[in-house]
Enzyme design. Structure first.
Site, short mmCIF file in Angstrom:
data_model
loop_
_atom_site.label_atom_id
_atom_site.label_comp_id
_atom_site.label_asym_id
_atom_site.label_seq_id
_atom_site.Cartn_x
_atom_site.Cartn_y
_atom_site.Cartn_z
N LYS A 94 59.36 35.65 14.81
CA LYS A 94 60.54 36.05 15.57
C LYS A 94 60.14 36.95 16.74
CE LYS A 94 63.78 38.61 13.36
NZ LYS A 94 64.16 39.86 14.06
N SER A 95 59.27 37.92 16.48
CA SER A 95 58.87 38.86 17.54
C SER A 95 58.20 38.11 18.69
CB SER A 95 57.89 39.90 16.99
OG SER A 95 58.53 40.73 16.09
N ARG B 177 59.53 37.35 22.69
CA ARG B 177 58.69 37.72 23.84
C ARG B 177 58.36 36.51 24.70
NH1 ARG B 177 58.52 41.39 20.00
NH2 ARG B 177 57.84 43.54 20.37
N ARG C 142 74.29 49.74 16.25
CA ARG C 142 72.93 50.29 16.13
C ARG C 142 72.57 51.18 17.32
NH1 ARG C 142 68.94 45.56 14.52
NH2 ARG C 142 67.52 47.34 14.36
N GLN D 37 59.96 48.02 19.52
CA GLN D 37 61.04 47.69 20.46
C GLN D 37 61.09 48.71 21.59
OE1 GLN D 37 64.50 47.28 17.95
NE2 GLN D 37 63.73 45.41 17.01
N ASP E 85 60.10 45.66 7.94
CA ASP E 85 60.85 44.44 7.64
C ASP E 85 60.57 43.91 6.23
OD1 ASP E 85 62.13 44.44 10.08
OD2 ASP E 85 60.57 43.25 11.05
N LYS F 18 68.20 49.76 10.67
CA LYS F 18 67.82 48.37 10.94
C LYS F 18 69.10 47.50 10.92
CE LYS F 18 64.18 47.70 11.80
NZ LYS F 18 63.44 48.00 13.05
N ARG G 6 69.08 49.90 5.31
CA ARG G 6 68.31 49.19 4.27
C ARG G 6 68.03 50.05 3.04
NH1 ARG G 6 64.40 45.55 8.19
NH2 ARG G 6 65.99 43.96 8.52
N ARG H 207 67.20 40.25 5.84
CA ARG H 207 66.09 40.64 4.93
C ARG H 207 66.64 41.02 3.55
NH1 ARG H 207 62.12 38.85 8.13
NH2 ARG H 207 62.20 39.74 10.20
#
Ligand code: S3P
Length: 426
Positions: free
Chosen positions: A24-25, A29, A122, A169, A315, A342, A346, A388
């Protein structure tokens, strides 16, 4: 609001999985960094999850042309990024919003970044404040802390910024701003967070170096970058759910194919190994970063204390908490207050869900203690909209059966999770 019913798995498994979701990261990008070139980028295995498709749609709104033949995605950047005539919707993705905030701060124009109800809750000040300090004009709810964010981009000043949090991030947002300034900038974090941004941008021709004192030197771009030509590897954070499954189901084994073995991404596998599972890393290639296969086999697990390298585990801690519940003895997670901001809180989501499964725990502000040796009980779990949490408790369901509610969020990062989960059945 979808729901998953997971049945107890009454047997062991030994499987090779080669279709786990792409990273995903790295996919986010790819969408963003392709905009910094003057030639088309070619991306194979781009993650077709909601979060990363949102980043791709934003690239299109900024003027890129995206062609997708189902296998390869070609992103042709515009000559100049254009001011869009609509809002830019990042969906559920903190990565999308924070990295685009950094990129767009340096572009002339007016941009509105928004997202779903979870993302709009967030904290964004972690990027908004340092970007404001270097000249970006950003506003939003709660004085710019909450999206929708309005960015009026333009010329940015160089900076020297020591970040109070270890966050890829935040670092990436500041790097994307720094490369657009006219002079060298410096960024420092106490623990190296995932470094895909540095690796990928340098692979495209940027000059970003980390000194021995930990300061990252960000040189301004000299013109456009080379395009990306990349096969996105498997996401180790997604693969980790099946690593935990293999570790906790007696006599089981899983081979996870083509995973990025970037050292900032595989810490959770090392913790699982420390707990007693058999874990092997087999490097096969090195393109932008090392990649290869990870093999995990079950064993009797023991409790563990996790209080370091939290940014490398952020994560995976929800899935690790399932292994901790089954392990012999007590496990402790500390210094992990970042977990509270997150996709969900979490810490609270993990302990309250474990409670429903009959696990004994102690909640702390910055983590939790789990008393292991639990006989997990079937429960109905609310994902809190956090992919997650949903997938971690689906994996726990292999031990005791589970109902997981609000599972639409799994689509953000791992659309074929359920299909792979079902393939474990005899
Ligand atoms: C990400 C960084 C991490 C991680 C997120 C993806 C990224 O957040 O939790 O899922 O792609 O940069 P941090 O900003 O806390 O490092």
């Amino acid at each position: 609001m979808n729901k998953l019913s997971i049945e107890k798995l009454n047997k062991s498994f030994d499987i090779v999985i080669d279709n786990i979701a792409s990273d995903k990261s790295i996919s986010h990008r790819c969408a963003m960094f392709s905009l910094l070139s003057d030639q088309p980028s070619y991306i194979k295995n781009y993650l077709r999850g909601e979060d990363t498709m949102d980043s791709l749609k934003i690239a299109e709104k900024l003027g890129a042309t995206v062609e997708d033949d189902g296998e390869m995605i070609k992103i042709t950047p515009p000559e100049f990024l254009r001011e869009p005539n609509d809002i830019l919707d990042c969906g559920n993705a903190g990565t999308g919003m924070r990295l685009y905030a950094g990129l767009l701060s340096g572009i002339e124009g007016s941009f509105v970044l928004t997202g779903d109800k979870y993302l709009r809750g967030r904290p964004m000040k972690r990027v908004v404040n340092p970007l404001r300090d270097i000249g970006a004009k950003i506003d939003g709810r709660e004085d710019g802390n909450k999206a929708p964010l309005h960015i009026r981009g333009g010329k940015l000043k160089p900076f020297k910024y020591h970040s109070p949090i270890d966050s890829a991030q935040v670092k990436s947002a500041l790097i994307l701003a720094g490369i657009q300034s006219d002079e060298v900038s410096f960024y420092k974090e106490d623990l190296l967070s995932r470094d895909h941004t540095e690796r990928m941008l340098n692979g495209m021709g940027a000059d970003i170096t980390t000194g021995e004192d930990g300061w990252i030197k960000i040189n301004p771009l000299e013109g456009k970058l080379k395009p990306l030509n990349i096969t996105v590897p498997t996401d180790p954070s997604s693969a980790f759910f099946f690593a935990v499954a293999a570790a906790i189901i007696p006599d089981s084994k899983v081979t996870l194919k083509n995973v990025t073995l970037n050292p900032t991404r595989i810490e959770a596998y090392k913790i699982l190994k420390q707990m007693g599972a058999k874990v092997q890393f087999i490097e096969t290639e090195n393109v932008y970063e090392p990649l290869g296969d990870i093999i995990v086999e079950s064993a009797q697990l023991n409790g563990v204390t996790v209080d370091k390298n939290i940014a490398w585990l952020i994560d995976e801690l929800p899935a690790l908490s399932i292994a901790m519940s089954i392990a012999n003895g007590k496990s402790v997670v500390k210094n992990a207050e970042e977990l509270r901001v997150k996709e969900s809180d979490r810490i609270s989501a993990v302990v309250n869900s474990l409670k429903l499964c009959g696990v004994d725990f102690l909640e702390e502000e910055d983590g939790y203690e789990i008393n292991g040796n639990a006989t997990l009980q079937k429960a109905t779990i609310d994902s809190h909209g956090d992919h997650r949490i949903a997938m971690s408790f689906a994996i726990a369901g292999l031990v005791c059966g589970m109902e997981v509610e609000d599972t639409q969020c799994i689509e953000t990062s791992f659309p074929n999770f359920n299909e792979i989960l079902n393939s474990l059945k005899p």
